[in-house]
Design a protein around this motif. Structure first.
Motif, PDB file in Angstrom:
ATOM      1  N   VAL A  64       0.836  -1.208   0.000  1.00 53.89           N
ATOM      2  CA  VAL A  64       0.000   0.000   0.000  1.00 53.89           C
ATOM      3  C   VAL A  64       0.865   1.250   0.000  1.00 53.89           C
ATOM      4  CG1 VAL A  64      -1.692   1.314   1.332  1.00 53.89           C
ATOM      5  CG2 VAL A  64      -1.955  -1.147   1.104  1.00 53.89           C
ATOM      6  N   ARG A  67       2.280   1.602  -3.677  1.00 51.75           N
ATOM      7  CA  ARG A  67       1.359   2.039  -4.729  1.00 51.75           C
ATOM      8  C   ARG A  67       0.893   3.471  -4.508  1.00 51.75           C
ATOM      9  NH1 ARG A  67      -4.333  -0.651  -6.507  1.00 51.75           N
ATOM     10  NH2 ARG A  67      -5.040   0.557  -4.700  1.00 51.75           N
ATOM     11  N   HIS A  68       0.710   3.859  -3.255  1.00 53.02           N
ATOM     12  CA  HIS A  68       0.315   5.235  -2.975  1.00 53.02           C
ATOM     13  C   HIS A  68       1.420   6.215  -3.382  1.00 53.02           C
ATOM     14  CE1 HIS A  68      -1.460   8.672  -0.899  1.00 53.02           C
ATOM     15  NE2 HIS A  68      -0.266   8.883  -0.352  1.00 53.02           N
ATOM     16  N   GLN A  70       4.016   5.711  -5.536  1.00 51.20           N
ATOM     17  CA  GLN A  70       4.409   5.664  -6.947  1.00 51.20           C
ATOM     18  C   GLN A  70       5.838   6.158  -7.150  1.00 51.20           C
ATOM     19  OE1 GLN A  70       2.044   4.730  -9.914  1.00 51.20           O
ATOM     20  NE2 GLN A  70       1.683   3.571  -8.032  1.00 51.20           N
ATOM     21  N   SER A  76       8.332   7.321  -1.369  1.00 51.44           N
ATOM     22  CA  SER A  76       6.989   6.818  -1.054  1.00 51.44           C
ATOM     23  C   SER A  76       6.674   6.991   0.425  1.00 51.44           C
ATOM     24  CB  SER A  76       6.881   5.335  -1.434  1.00 51.44           C
ATOM     25  OG  SER A  76       6.896   5.173  -2.835  1.00 51.44           O
ATOM     26  N   LEU A  80       4.047  10.193   3.041  1.00 53.02           N
ATOM     27  CA  LEU A  80       3.095   9.953   4.119  1.00 53.02           C
ATOM     28  C   LEU A  80       3.362  10.830   5.335  1.00 53.02           C
ATOM     29  CD1 LEU A  80       2.988   6.032   4.068  1.00 53.02           C
ATOM     30  CD2 LEU A  80       1.581   7.647   2.785  1.00 53.02           C
ATOM     31  N   SER A 239       4.910   0.032  -5.941  1.00 54.11           N
ATOM     32  CA  SER A 239       4.858   1.269  -6.728  1.00 54.11           C
ATOM     33  C   SER A 239       4.689   1.008  -8.214  1.00 54.11           C
ATOM     34  CB  SER A 239       6.134   2.085  -6.487  1.00 54.11           C
ATOM     35  OG  SER A 239       7.253   1.522  -7.167  1.00 54.11           O
ATOM     36  N   LYS A 243      -3.151   1.293 -10.438  1.00 52.88           N
ATOM     37  CA  LYS A 243      -4.170   1.736  -9.491  1.00 52.88           C
ATOM     38  C   LYS A 243      -5.463   0.949  -9.626  1.00 52.88           C
ATOM     39  CE  LYS A 243      -2.231   5.345  -7.351  1.00 52.88           C
ATOM     40  NZ  LYS A 243      -2.176   5.524  -5.886  1.00 52.88           N
ATOM     41  N   TRP A 403      -0.026   7.211   9.003  1.00 52.81           N
ATOM     42  CA  TRP A 403      -0.925   7.396   7.868  1.00 52.81           C
ATOM     43  C   TRP A 403      -2.369   7.502   8.369  1.00 52.81           C
ATOM     44  CZ3 TRP A 403      -0.509   3.796   2.954  1.00 52.81           C
ATOM     45  CH2 TRP A 403      -1.047   4.466   1.848  1.00 52.81           C
ATOM     46  N   LYS A 407      -7.301   8.206   4.567  1.00 51.49           N
ATOM     47  CA  LYS A 407      -6.435   8.231   3.391  1.00 51.49           C
ATOM     48  C   LYS A 407      -5.965   6.818   3.041  1.00 51.49           C
ATOM     49  CE  LYS A 407      -4.771  12.962   4.067  1.00 51.49           C
ATOM     50  NZ  LYS A 407      -3.576  13.825   4.307  1.00 51.49           N
ATOM     51  N   GLU A 411      -6.801   4.763  -0.516  1.00 53.75           N
ATOM     52  CA  GLU A 411      -5.801   4.140  -1.389  1.00 53.75           C
ATOM     53  C   GLU A 411      -6.185   2.694  -1.713  1.00 53.75           C
ATOM     54  OE1 GLU A 411      -2.981   3.197  -3.854  1.00 53.75           O
ATOM     55  OE2 GLU A 411      -3.139   5.244  -3.086  1.00 53.75           O
ATOM     56  N   GLU A 414      -9.032   2.077  -4.315  1.00 53.01           N
ATOM     57  CA  GLU A 414      -8.722   2.129  -5.750  1.00 53.01           C
ATOM     58  C   GLU A 414      -8.417   0.708  -6.213  1.00 53.01           C
ATOM     59  OE1 GLU A 414      -6.567   5.303  -7.541  1.00 53.01           O
ATOM     60  OE2 GLU A 414      -6.175   6.248  -5.598  1.00 53.01           O
TER      61      GLU A 414
END
Length: 448
Positions: A64, A67-68, A70, A76, A80, A239, A243, A403, A407, A411, A414
């Motif tokens: 997570v 991917r958030h 990227q 990454s 946060l 990453s 999405k 985090w 939010k 994430e 998606e």
């Protein structure tokens, strides 16, 4: 269509790459030897439980984050952070994971070099090159340096191609090949005398030892380490995920494949040990302790293959080819962690960054070989016993405490819009906040 920084082109490609990272020498050999040293089937049962109770939630945290963000692991994590202190903490965790991955690869390449050498030894024997076969089978400075550098070069050549044409393409090829060889070897070994005794030791648990503290901690550590957690690797792979993909199911697939291959590897190694014992090879001491745990693969199994006669040459080649493939699927992920950081932080071309980082890691590997007795065990201990547990625990703390919950949910939604009403979301947020850090801390404290 892949983005500029690269992206896995398919769900299958990601699963094979992530599973390839998780499935390495530790799973093919480390898991079975841990099993043999910690109560056999009782260890297997606790490992299976803890893999899903600890490793899967922690894996989800890293995917997570990736991917958030990227981006590379450092960037990454820093995305946060809400203040300078949190961003510095993020740099420590992300860059620490990158350093850990590089150091792991430096000693991993040495062991993988041994595997490559052992793969070629039966070939040299078959063609009648006795001198070459002897050189390949005996540890020496020249042999170790040569095959370590060859393995690093193989890893560099794959990573320099990028995500789709390098990591994904070769993971799709290597992982199925690994499975074919593994199942072929199991089919052969299970027909040999002594295999049934090995199967019983592997599959029938002694329930009285299930709650033994040493067994629990060992199983916990194996479940955690087997998924490459705490090295920034899964943040990087996360990453590269689209999405539109469902992270919850992707993480579950990777965990299932990792656990499945570890379990299947045990179906090969444990019976093979008892087959070797039936042929006169000493496996256990008089007190029942496993002998030569660290080097058993190079001592007991070659003796087993030799006892098979002519077919043993081909079985030995297949086994060590399997080990080499397993090593390569893990090494490409370890090199990707520092390479992705160098590419994005310093705007280097991927090929240039790969060769520079690969060269640095190769230099560290050579240094370890030249000072083997002093450095090899030290580097292994610093990374796997100290670095990975600590960094993995900090990643869980990052997701659970820094985090914002809304939010985090946004994430995951998606690619999985209905996750808010799922059992996963009801359990995972508090689990990653409290249970995982505590359990990982237990592994870390035990390693001290």
């Amino acid at each position: 269509m892949s983005s500029v920084r690269g992206e896995f082109s398919s769900r299958f490609g990601f699963i094979m790459a992530a599973a390839g990272s998780a499935v390495g020498l530790g799973n093919i050999w480390g898991f079975p030897t841990q099993t043999a040293s910690n109560g056999g089937a009782a260890f297997v049962l606790m490992y299976l439980i803890l893999a899903f109770c600890l490793a899967y939630p922690a894996l989800m945290a890293e995917l997570v984050i990736g991917r958030h963000g990227q981006a590379n692991a450092v960037s990454s994590l820093q995305k946060l952070g809400n203040n300078p202190v949190q961003k510095k903490f993020a740099f420590f965790v992300g860059f620490g994971g990158i350093i850990c991955a590089g150091l792991i690869l430096s000693f991993y390449a040495i062991v993988a070099g041994w595997m490559l050498s052992a793969t070629l030894e039966p070939v040299a024997t078959t063609v009648g090159a006795a001198g070459a076969a002897q050189w390949l089978s005996e540890q020496s400075l020249v042999r170790d340096l040569s095959f370590t550098l060859i393995f690093v070069a193989l890893t560099i050549s794959i990573i320099s191609k990028g995500v789709e044409n390098g990591i994904e393409k070769w993971s799709k090829r290597l992982m199925p090949a690994l499975l074919v060889i593994l199942f072929s070897l199991i089919a052969y070994v299970l027909t040999q005398e002594g295999a049934t005794t090995g199967l019983k030791a592997y599959l029938v648990p002694d329930f009285s030892s299930l709650l033994d503290p040493g067994l629990l901690v060992s199983a916990l550590g194996q479940a955690f380490f087997s998924l490459s957690l705490g090295t920034s690797v899964m943040i990087i792979y996360g990453s590269y995920i689209s999405k539109q993909e469902n992270l919850v199911s992707l993480g579950a697939y990777v965990t299932l494949i990792d656990v499945f291959i570890a379990f299947v590897a045990g179906l090969l190694i444990i019976p093979a040990m008892y087959v070797a014992q039936a042929q006169g090879v000493e496996i256990f001491s008089s007190s029942g302790q496993l002998l030569s745990e660290d080097t058993l693969v190079f001592q007991v199994l070659p003796a087993l293959f030799e006892g098979m006669g002519g077919v043993g040459v081909f079985v030995g080649f297949a086994f060590f080819a399997l080990m080499s493939i397993a090593a390569l699927t893990s090494s490409i992920s370890m090199l990707e962690a520092p390479v992705s950081y160098a590419v994005e932080k310093f705007a280097l071309a991927r090929t240039q960054a790969t060769w520079i980082i690969g060269g640095i890691i190769a230099t560290v590997s050579v240094t370890i070989i030249l000072n083997f007795s002093a450095l090899f065990g030290l580097v292994v201990q610093l990374t796997t016993q100290f670095g990975q547990p600590l960094l993995g625990m900090l990643c869980c703390i990052f997701v659970g405490w820094i985090w914002h919950r809304k939010k985090l949910l946004s994430e995951i939604q998606e690619g999985h819009p209905e996750v808010a009403s799922s059992v996963f979301w009801r359990i995972w947020p508090w689990y990653i906040r409290f249970v995982c850090p505590l359990a990982i801390a237990l592994v870390f404290i035990n390693s001290l």
